[in-house]
Design a protein around this motif. Structure first.
Motif, PDB file in Angstrom:
ATOM      1  N   LEU A 117       0.814  -1.209   0.000  1.00 34.71           N
ATOM      2  CA  LEU A 117       0.000   0.000   0.000  1.00 34.71           C
ATOM      3  C   LEU A 117       0.851   1.263   0.000  1.00 34.71           C
ATOM      4  O   LEU A 117       0.475   2.272  -0.605  1.00 34.71           O
ATOM      5  CB  LEU A 117      -0.951  -0.012   1.199  1.00 34.71           C
ATOM      6  CG  LEU A 117      -1.981  -1.146   1.178  1.00 34.71           C
ATOM      7  CD1 LEU A 117      -2.915  -1.027   2.364  1.00 34.71           C
ATOM      8  CD2 LEU A 117      -2.776  -1.144  -0.121  1.00 34.71           C
ATOM      9  N   TRP A 119       3.730   1.528  -1.490  1.00 37.91           N
ATOM     10  CA  TRP A 119       4.184   1.661  -2.878  1.00 37.91           C
ATOM     11  C   TRP A 119       3.054   2.170  -3.760  1.00 37.91           C
ATOM     12  O   TRP A 119       3.275   3.029  -4.630  1.00 37.91           O
ATOM     13  CB  TRP A 119       4.684   0.314  -3.391  1.00 37.91           C
ATOM     14  CG  TRP A 119       5.221   0.377  -4.786  1.00 37.91           C
ATOM     15  CD1 TRP A 119       6.496   0.661  -5.184  1.00 37.91           C
ATOM     16  CD2 TRP A 119       4.475   0.151  -5.994  1.00 37.91           C
ATOM     17  NE1 TRP A 119       6.601   0.630  -6.551  1.00 37.91           N
ATOM     18  CE2 TRP A 119       5.385   0.326  -7.074  1.00 37.91           C
ATOM     19  CE3 TRP A 119       3.152  -0.177  -6.268  1.00 37.91           C
ATOM     20  CZ2 TRP A 119       4.993   0.176  -8.403  1.00 37.91           C
ATOM     21  CZ3 TRP A 119       2.757  -0.317  -7.600  1.00 37.91           C
ATOM     22  CH2 TRP A 119       3.669  -0.144  -8.644  1.00 37.91           C
ATOM     23  N   SER A 120       1.840   1.656  -3.541  1.00 34.17           N
ATOM     24  CA  SER A 120       0.697   2.063  -4.349  1.00 34.17           C
ATOM     25  C   SER A 120       0.433   3.559  -4.213  1.00 34.17           C
ATOM     26  O   SER A 120       0.198   4.262  -5.202  1.00 34.17           O
ATOM     27  CB  SER A 120      -0.544   1.259  -3.932  1.00 34.17           C
ATOM     28  OG  SER A 120      -1.656   1.596  -4.721  1.00 34.17           O
ATOM     29  N   GLU A 121       0.491   4.060  -2.981  1.00 33.69           N
ATOM     30  CA  GLU A 121       0.258   5.503  -2.785  1.00 33.69           C
ATOM     31  C   GLU A 121       1.394   6.325  -3.379  1.00 33.69           C
ATOM     32  O   GLU A 121       1.159   7.360  -4.007  1.00 33.69           O
ATOM     33  CB  GLU A 121       0.100   5.829  -1.297  1.00 33.69           C
ATOM     34  CG  GLU A 121       0.048   7.321  -1.034  1.00 33.69           C
ATOM     35  CD  GLU A 121      -0.849   7.707   0.125  1.00 33.69           C
ATOM     36  OE1 GLU A 121      -0.640   8.778   0.672  1.00 33.69           O
ATOM     37  OE2 GLU A 121      -1.751   6.925   0.480  1.00 33.69           O
ATOM     38  N   GLU A 123       3.281   5.613  -5.891  1.00 35.61           N
ATOM     39  CA  GLU A 123       3.295   5.570  -7.349  1.00 35.61           C
ATOM     40  C   GLU A 123       2.031   6.160  -7.981  1.00 35.61           C
ATOM     41  O   GLU A 123       2.102   6.794  -9.036  1.00 35.61           O
ATOM     42  CB  GLU A 123       3.463   4.120  -7.831  1.00 35.61           C
ATOM     43  CG  GLU A 123       4.824   3.519  -7.513  1.00 35.61           C
ATOM     44  CD  GLU A 123       5.948   4.183  -8.290  1.00 35.61           C
ATOM     45  OE1 GLU A 123       5.742   4.476  -9.495  1.00 35.61           O
ATOM     46  OE2 GLU A 123       7.008   4.425  -7.688  1.00 35.61           O
ATOM     47  N   ALA A 128      -5.678   5.431  -5.308  1.00 33.12           N
ATOM     48  CA  ALA A 128      -5.234   4.104  -5.755  1.00 33.12           C
ATOM     49  C   ALA A 128      -4.941   3.216  -4.557  1.00 33.12           C
ATOM     50  O   ALA A 128      -5.265   2.021  -4.565  1.00 33.12           O
ATOM     51  CB  ALA A 128      -3.996   4.237  -6.639  1.00 33.12           C
ATOM     52  N   ARG A 129      -4.313   3.790  -3.527  1.00 32.59           N
ATOM     53  CA  ARG A 129      -4.052   2.995  -2.317  1.00 32.59           C
ATOM     54  C   ARG A 129      -5.356   2.509  -1.705  1.00 32.59           C
ATOM     55  O   ARG A 129      -5.472   1.340  -1.307  1.00 32.59           O
ATOM     56  CB  ARG A 129      -3.279   3.812  -1.289  1.00 32.59           C
ATOM     57  CG  ARG A 129      -3.234   3.111   0.074  1.00 32.59           C
ATOM     58  CD  ARG A 129      -2.465   3.878   1.121  1.00 32.59           C
ATOM     59  NE  ARG A 129      -2.949   5.208   1.357  1.00 32.59           N
ATOM     60  CZ  ARG A 129      -4.009   5.517   2.113  1.00 32.59           C
ATOM     61  NH1 ARG A 129      -4.735   4.545   2.658  1.00 32.59           N
ATOM     62  NH2 ARG A 129      -4.353   6.756   2.302  1.00 32.59           N
ATOM     63  N   TYR A 132      -6.791  -0.383  -3.556  1.00 28.53           N
ATOM     64  CA  TYR A 132      -6.085  -1.638  -3.280  1.00 28.53           C
ATOM     65  C   TYR A 132      -6.415  -2.137  -1.874  1.00 28.53           C
ATOM     66  O   TYR A 132      -6.453  -3.351  -1.637  1.00 28.53           O
ATOM     67  CB  TYR A 132      -4.572  -1.462  -3.465  1.00 28.53           C
ATOM     68  CG  TYR A 132      -3.953  -2.618  -4.211  1.00 28.53           C
ATOM     69  CD1 TYR A 132      -3.921  -2.627  -5.596  1.00 28.53           C
ATOM     70  CD2 TYR A 132      -3.435  -3.715  -3.531  1.00 28.53           C
ATOM     71  CE1 TYR A 132      -3.372  -3.697  -6.299  1.00 28.53           C
ATOM     72  CE2 TYR A 132      -2.888  -4.785  -4.215  1.00 28.53           C
ATOM     73  CZ  TYR A 132      -2.859  -4.770  -5.600  1.00 28.53           C
ATOM     74  OH  TYR A 132      -2.329  -5.836  -6.276  1.00 28.53           O
ATOM     75  N   VAL A 179      -9.571  -2.444  -9.340  1.00 28.23           N
ATOM     76  CA  VAL A 179      -8.153  -2.377  -9.661  1.00 28.23           C
ATOM     77  C   VAL A 179      -7.965  -3.131 -10.968  1.00 28.23           C
ATOM     78  O   VAL A 179      -8.311  -4.302 -11.071  1.00 28.23           O
ATOM     79  CB  VAL A 179      -7.297  -3.005  -8.539  1.00 28.23           C
ATOM     80  CG1 VAL A 179      -5.822  -2.991  -8.933  1.00 28.23           C
ATOM     81  CG2 VAL A 179      -7.515  -2.250  -7.230  1.00 28.23           C
ATOM     82  N   HIS A 202       3.900 -10.627  -4.481  1.00 24.85           N
ATOM     83  CA  HIS A 202       3.773 -10.251  -5.886  1.00 24.85           C
ATOM     84  C   HIS A 202       3.857 -11.507  -6.749  1.00 24.85           C
ATOM     85  O   HIS A 202       4.665 -12.397  -6.483  1.00 24.85           O
ATOM     86  CB  HIS A 202       4.889  -9.277  -6.268  1.00 24.85           C
ATOM     87  CG  HIS A 202       4.660  -8.574  -7.565  1.00 24.85           C
ATOM     88  ND1 HIS A 202       4.857  -9.180  -8.787  1.00 24.85           N
ATOM     89  CD2 HIS A 202       4.232  -7.308  -7.831  1.00 24.85           C
ATOM     90  CE1 HIS A 202       4.564  -8.320  -9.748  1.00 24.85           C
ATOM     91  NE2 HIS A 202       4.187  -7.174  -9.207  1.00 24.85           N
TER      92      HIS A 202
END
Length: 218
Positions: A117, A119-121, A123, A128-129, A132, A179, A202
């Protein structure tokens, strides 16, 4: 100078493969069909080696999740508190790059979610966070509540009763917050009525993803 004896083999190719070999030879990149086939074998050998390395890394990752469980490093979370728990972790990720998720969630799985999360925020931003976060919560619910084996991939190489659940199977549940291409999967097992989430990884770590993708292209 001694010359090693090289065994010859008869290889049956499909029409498409035969045409591809001819095309590569005519391009000048290879002198003959044998060179093309040897290059193909080298690529296959490299892929097998890479898949073995991914599997070794996956097994190593799995040992951390169940050791957390054995040592009591986990949090039990009720269904009513699941969304709030994920939201709190999302807030932590926004502030300090951390997060977690689960019904019985090992600490290493919590660290996985925090990293995902954060990384999601970083990027793609806060919205987006949050999407997810919703997806992860839905994925955990789906993995726990599925009444059949559909969607569950058994993982005997990672321990007795272990299975994985890819978050792509849960994206449709998050209405209005879909997503597009989830890339993570849960490593789980059941302990009586409790779903234990050991890792959130991942899918690049999973050799099966690469094998299935290659088979789809073929």
């Amino acid at each position: 100078m001694e010359v090693g004896v090289v065994a010859t083999r008869n290889v049956v190719l499909s029409q498409h493969q035969h045409e591809l070999v001819d095309l590569l030879v005519r391009s000048g990149r290879y002198q003959n069909a044998s060179e093309v086939l040897r290059e193909g074998l080298r690529l296959l050998e490299r892929r097998e080696s890479e898949d073995a390395a991914r599997l070794a890394a996956l097994r190593d990752a799995a040992t951390k999740d169940w050791s957390d469980l054995a040592d009591g490093r986990y949090d039990d979370i009720t269904d009513d508190n699941l969304d709030g728990c994920i939201g709190q972790l999302g807030a932590r990720a926004a502030r300090a790059g951390w997060l977690m998720v689960g019904y019985r969630l090992t600490r290493v799985a919590q660290a996985d979610v925090i990293d995902i999360l954060a990384w999601s925020e970083a990027e793609f931003g806060e919205e987006a966070r949050k999407r997810y976060e919703t997806l992860i919560a839905n994925g955990i619910r789906d993995a726990a509540s599925s009444t059949s084996d559909v969607g569950h991939i058994t993982r005997p190489e990672m321990g007795e009763g272990v299975f994985s659940w890819h978050l792509a199977q849960s994206r449709a549940v998050a209405a209005g917050q879909t997503v597009r291409r989830p890339r993570h999967f849960l490593i789980c097992r059941r302990e009586e009525e409790v779903l234990v989430v050991g890792r959130v990884l991942h899918d690049a770590m999973d050799p099966r993803q690469h094998v299935e993708s290659q088979q789809t292209r073929d």
